[in-house]
Motif scaffolding. Sequence first.
Motif, PDB file in Angstrom:
ATOM      1  N   GLY A   1       5.920  -7.239  -7.213  1.00 11.10           N
ATOM      2  CA  GLY A   1       6.900  -7.267  -8.302  1.00 11.10           C
ATOM      3  C   GLY A   1       8.256  -7.784  -7.836  1.00 11.10           C
ATOM      4  N   ASP A   2       8.700  -7.328  -6.649  1.00  7.20           N
ATOM      5  CA  ASP A   2       9.994  -7.776  -6.129  1.00  7.20           C
ATOM      6  C   ASP A   2       9.988  -9.276  -5.862  1.00  7.20           C
ATOM      7  N   GLN A   3       8.861  -9.784  -5.356  1.00  9.05           N
ATOM      8  CA  GLN A   3       8.807 -11.217  -5.037  1.00  9.05           C
ATOM      9  C   GLN A   3       8.898 -12.061  -6.296  1.00  9.05           C
ATOM     10  N   ILE A   4       8.207 -11.609  -7.344  1.00 10.49           N
ATOM     11  CA  ILE A   4       8.251 -12.367  -8.599  1.00 10.49           C
ATOM     12  C   ILE A   4       9.650 -12.247  -9.214  1.00 10.49           C
ATOM     13  N   ALA A   5      10.201 -11.027  -9.199  1.00 13.57           N
ATOM     14  CA  ALA A   5      11.524 -10.800  -9.778  1.00 13.57           C
ATOM     15  C   ALA A   5      12.588 -11.632  -9.050  1.00 13.57           C
ATOM     16  N   GLU A   6      12.479 -11.676  -7.726  1.00 10.52           N
ATOM     17  CA  GLU A   6      13.445 -12.424  -6.906  1.00 10.52           C
ATOM     18  C   GLU A   6      13.405 -13.909  -7.253  1.00 10.52           C
ATOM     19  N   ALA A   7      12.171 -14.456  -7.348  1.00  7.40           N
ATOM     20  CA  ALA A   7      12.032 -15.881  -7.678  1.00  7.40           C
ATOM     21  C   ALA A   7      12.610 -16.155  -9.064  1.00  7.40           C
TER      22      ALA A   7
ATOM     23  N   ILE B   1      -3.823  -8.744 -14.633  1.00  2.00           N
ATOM     24  CA  ILE B   1      -3.809  -7.669 -13.647  1.00  2.00           C
ATOM     25  C   ILE B   1      -3.688  -6.347 -14.396  1.00  2.00           C
ATOM     26  N   PRO B   2      -4.705  -5.474 -14.260  1.00  2.00           N
ATOM     27  CA  PRO B   2      -4.661  -4.216 -14.996  1.00  2.00           C
ATOM     28  C   PRO B   2      -3.537  -3.316 -14.482  1.00  2.00           C
ATOM     29  N   ASP B   3      -2.950  -2.538 -15.369  1.00  2.00           N
ATOM     30  CA  ASP B   3      -1.872  -1.605 -15.018  1.00  2.00           C
ATOM     31  C   ASP B   3      -0.743  -2.324 -14.261  1.00  2.00           C
ATOM     32  N   PRO B   4      -0.179  -3.379 -14.850  1.00  2.00           N
ATOM     33  CA  PRO B   4       0.758  -4.236 -14.111  1.00  2.00           C
ATOM     34  C   PRO B   4       2.012  -3.508 -13.615  1.00  2.00           C
ATOM     35  N   ALA B   5       2.489  -2.507 -14.370  1.00  2.00           N
ATOM     36  CA  ALA B   5       3.711  -1.821 -13.946  1.00  2.00           C
ATOM     37  C   ALA B   5       3.487  -1.123 -12.602  1.00  2.00           C
ATOM     38  N   ARG B   6       2.294  -0.552 -12.425  1.00  4.25           N
ATOM     39  CA  ARG B   6       1.997   0.129 -11.160  1.00  4.25           C
ATOM     40  C   ARG B   6       1.715  -0.895 -10.047  1.00  4.25           C
ATOM     41  N   ARG B   7       0.913  -1.918 -10.378  1.00  2.00           N
ATOM     42  CA  ARG B   7       0.542  -2.902  -9.347  1.00  2.00           C
ATOM     43  C   ARG B   7       1.757  -3.686  -8.856  1.00  2.00           C
ATOM     44  N   ALA B   8       2.777  -3.837  -9.698  1.00  2.00           N
ATOM     45  CA  ALA B   8       3.984  -4.565  -9.308  1.00  2.00           C
ATOM     46  C   ALA B   8       4.674  -3.890  -8.126  1.00  2.00           C
ATOM     47  N   ARG B   9       4.442  -2.578  -7.985  1.00  2.00           N
ATOM     48  CA  ARG B   9       5.098  -1.847  -6.892  1.00  2.00           C
ATOM     49  C   ARG B   9       4.278  -1.885  -5.602  1.00  2.00           C
ATOM     50  N   GLU B  10       3.128  -2.586  -5.625  1.00  2.00           N
ATOM     51  CA  GLU B  10       2.283  -2.651  -4.435  1.00  2.00           C
ATOM     52  C   GLU B  10       2.564  -3.900  -3.616  1.00  2.00           C
ATOM     53  N   HIS B  11       2.103  -3.866  -2.360  1.00  5.47           N
ATOM     54  CA  HIS B  11       2.278  -4.999  -1.448  1.00  5.47           C
ATOM     55  C   HIS B  11       1.044  -5.894  -1.474  1.00  5.47           C
ATOM     56  N   PRO B  12       1.192  -7.154  -1.030  1.00  2.00           N
ATOM     57  CA  PRO B  12       0.057  -8.087  -1.105  1.00  2.00           C
ATOM     58  C   PRO B  12      -1.227  -7.555  -0.471  1.00  2.00           C
ATOM     59  N   HIS B  13      -1.122  -6.832   0.660  1.00  2.00           N
ATOM     60  CA  HIS B  13      -2.352  -6.401   1.325  1.00  2.00           C
ATOM     61  C   HIS B  13      -3.107  -5.359   0.514  1.00  2.00           C
ATOM     62  N   GLN B  14      -2.453  -4.782  -0.484  1.00  2.00           N
ATOM     63  CA  GLN B  14      -3.136  -3.789  -1.320  1.00  2.00           C
ATOM     64  C   GLN B  14      -3.925  -4.449  -2.450  1.00  2.00           C
ATOM     65  N   PHE B  15      -3.794  -5.782  -2.559  1.00  2.00           N
ATOM     66  CA  PHE B  15      -4.509  -6.529  -3.594  1.00  2.00           C
ATOM     67  C   PHE B  15      -5.779  -7.135  -3.004  1.00  2.00           C
ATOM     68  N   SER B  16      -6.851  -7.222  -3.797  1.00  2.00           N
ATOM     69  CA  SER B  16      -8.052  -7.938  -3.369  1.00  2.00           C
ATOM     70  C   SER B  16      -7.758  -9.443  -3.422  1.00  2.00           C
TER      71      SER B  16
ATOM     72  N   LEU C   1      -2.431 -14.911   0.839  1.00  2.00           N
ATOM     73  CA  LEU C   1      -1.920 -13.959   1.820  1.00  2.00           C
ATOM     74  C   LEU C   1      -0.822 -14.580   2.675  1.00  2.00           C
ATOM     75  N   THR C   2      -0.892 -15.884   2.935  1.00  2.72           N
ATOM     76  CA  THR C   2       0.174 -16.505   3.706  1.00  2.72           C
ATOM     77  C   THR C   2       1.307 -16.969   2.795  1.00  2.72           C
ATOM     78  N   ALA C   3       1.009 -17.212   1.519  1.00  2.00           N
ATOM     79  CA  ALA C   3       2.059 -17.684   0.616  1.00  2.00           C
ATOM     80  C   ALA C   3       2.945 -16.536   0.129  1.00  2.00           C
ATOM     81  N   LEU C   4       2.387 -15.329   0.097  1.00  6.91           N
ATOM     82  CA  LEU C   4       3.186 -14.174  -0.336  1.00  6.91           C
ATOM     83  C   LEU C   4       3.759 -13.475   0.893  1.00  6.91           C
ATOM     84  N   HIS C   5       4.946 -12.913   0.731  1.00  2.08           N
ATOM     85  CA  HIS C   5       5.568 -12.221   1.856  1.00  2.08           C
ATOM     86  C   HIS C   5       4.942 -10.835   2.016  1.00  2.08           C
ATOM     87  N   PRO C   6       4.494 -10.495   3.236  1.00  4.41           N
ATOM     88  CA  PRO C   6       3.783  -9.219   3.395  1.00  4.41           C
ATOM     89  C   PRO C   6       4.680  -7.989   3.234  1.00  4.41           C
ATOM     90  N   TYR C   7       5.992  -8.165   3.417  1.00  3.25           N
ATOM     91  CA  TYR C   7       6.902  -7.020   3.505  1.00  3.25           C
ATOM     92  C   TYR C   7       7.371  -6.539   2.134  1.00  3.25           C
TER      93      TYR C   7
END
Lengths: 326, 334
Positions: free
Chosen positions: A107-113, A138-153, A97-103
């Motif tokens: 998917g954008d964070q991985i793509a950017e890197a 990660i199931p349904d990766p195309a959809r989950r890629a559009r989510e933010h870190p806080h939406q992940f367990s 949670l601290t290593a990933l950007h909350p904003y």
Amino acid sequence: MSLLEVRGLAVEFDTAEGPVRAVRGIDFTVERGRTLGIVGESGSGKSVTSLAVMGLHRGAAVTGSVRFDGTELIGAPEESVRRLRGRRIAMVFQDALTALHPYFTIGDQIAEAYREHHGGSRKAARARAVEVLGDVGIPDPARRAREHPHQFSGGMRQRAMIALALSCEPDLIIADEPTTALDVTVQAQVLDLLAGQQQARGLGLVLITHDLGVIARIADEVLVMYGGSAAEQAPADRLFTAPRHPYTRGLLDSLPRLDAPEGEPLRAIPGSPPSPLAPPPGCAFHPRCAVYAEHGSPLCTADRPLLRLVAEGHRNACALDEVTTG
Amino acid sequence: MSTASPHAGRPEALLEVRDLGMTFPGPRGSLRRRAGIRAVDGVSFDVHPGETLGLVGESGCGKSTTGRMLVRLLDPTAGRVAFRGQDITRTGQRELRPLRSRLQMIFQDPFASLNPRQTVRQIIAAPLRAQGESAQAIRREVRDLVGLVGLAPEHLERYPHQFSGGQAQRIGIARALATRPELVVADEPVSALDVSIQAQIVGLLERLQRELGVAYVFIAHDLAVVRHISHRVAVMYLGRIVEIGERQQVYGNPAHPYTRALLSAVPLPEPAAERARERIVLLGDPPSPADPPSGCTFHPRCPKARELCRTEPPLLRLTAPDGTRQAACHFPEV
């Protein structure tokens, strides 16, 4: 040539209460396709070691040698170390949670890197992000890629961080307590994932943990650290079946095990780990050492013992090694 | 390791917990606001004098909430707790005061639970002073207590920050034991400590139980520690007890698929043993208590789930012929 060769690595901090020698000259080697486990308690220097290898030791004096695939990193220009970091050496932290950007979305964070190190189009980078999210289960990766870190367990976030680490196809992953914040059933999944990806891609993996069970599950080699120094270094099978250092033995004896015989008492190590601000003279472990208590030698209080070869691939830093092993 | 429960089979319980429940209000403005979040649901067990009941489970399973309700740090929304036959579920704080000395708690973070401005002497003396003991008696007892938990008399005038985590936990234990309680609820008392220190504190708690006859409810996520210290064990999942019984039964021959999976997920500190082991890897994460699955709440992760599990919540029932263990599963292992 080894993937990672660390020789005489030492890290010193200046603090308000004086200089702290957090790591005092340690050596290790990581080969491609192998996992080195570094195990130690608080203040052992295990996390400082990993940060120093990554060049992330702000304000500390680092000496010694860290050669990655033949390139010396200590003293190298910050820019060239930064280019390696993320691209060829990736890191997985305890707290996603601290290593990933909350904003930003996962998917954008991985793509950017990925784009930072490999270039290419945004679209290709997005596709790459979805692909690695799928790789880490990660199931349904195309959809989950559009989510933010806080939406992940918690477990899914840790998978996402591993995906981030894998996205640039690194040669080496340094994972610092990657499963410590996770529940045990989720920890089992994430360890399987790490070990599986490491095998499939032939990566070198450095796994830093306080948990000997985690080490037993995935490490090939183990480095036991205590008070900023290496206490013992051995292939994992040997370390657990034939430990030599009194600290390693004490640690294994003090550990409750699910497969221990009924009624077997725990044998605790007396005292506490030393403060890095006021380390004891000589061997850092001697004030708590059962062998020293019985066979006390002036050697134990004179100098920090160095690692010496005691069997093939097995090194022990104990002045009383002959006494311990009879 | 502790041997068989000293009071197994005896009827008179120190603590009787029946259908205990805790429903927190749901998030503001959400549809679940009214329904609330069931953190603990229908939890029942007994604790007998001098024994240790281990309460294990993963984060969010309700084990800490349960522990807090036992000592009334939280007021349950359902069910009851009786201590020595007296219902304490709705007792006012004033009537609760004399009971506080017999029912104590130890916390995970020793520093957060010790007043940083008080010396060790003041911290340990506080519960004795609340009982109205004489200054002389308090001095003597405080000295005895620090000795009992393995600290030295010179530690008495120091402040909490001058101690390591393990020593601070000893201070917390001395304070909890000052009034000679019959029951101590210990919530993750060793999980913040270094591995080499954990065994010291576990050993101390075991010795104090032998010497003082105190009973523990030992709450932890570490299954190996719980196995070591407990006579009986309750496994919780999503607010409910899914298996409870004698330690040898629960660990040696678990009846609930969740208990089996949980035990198989704990890595053994030995590579050869670890490789040889059969492992049950569960899929997914524990679900949120805000949105529990239907039927048996474990069914989405259960390798044995069938149609019945999706619709009918299983009740806890005896699965060992001698009555030493119960499990809440439609298809328990036998």
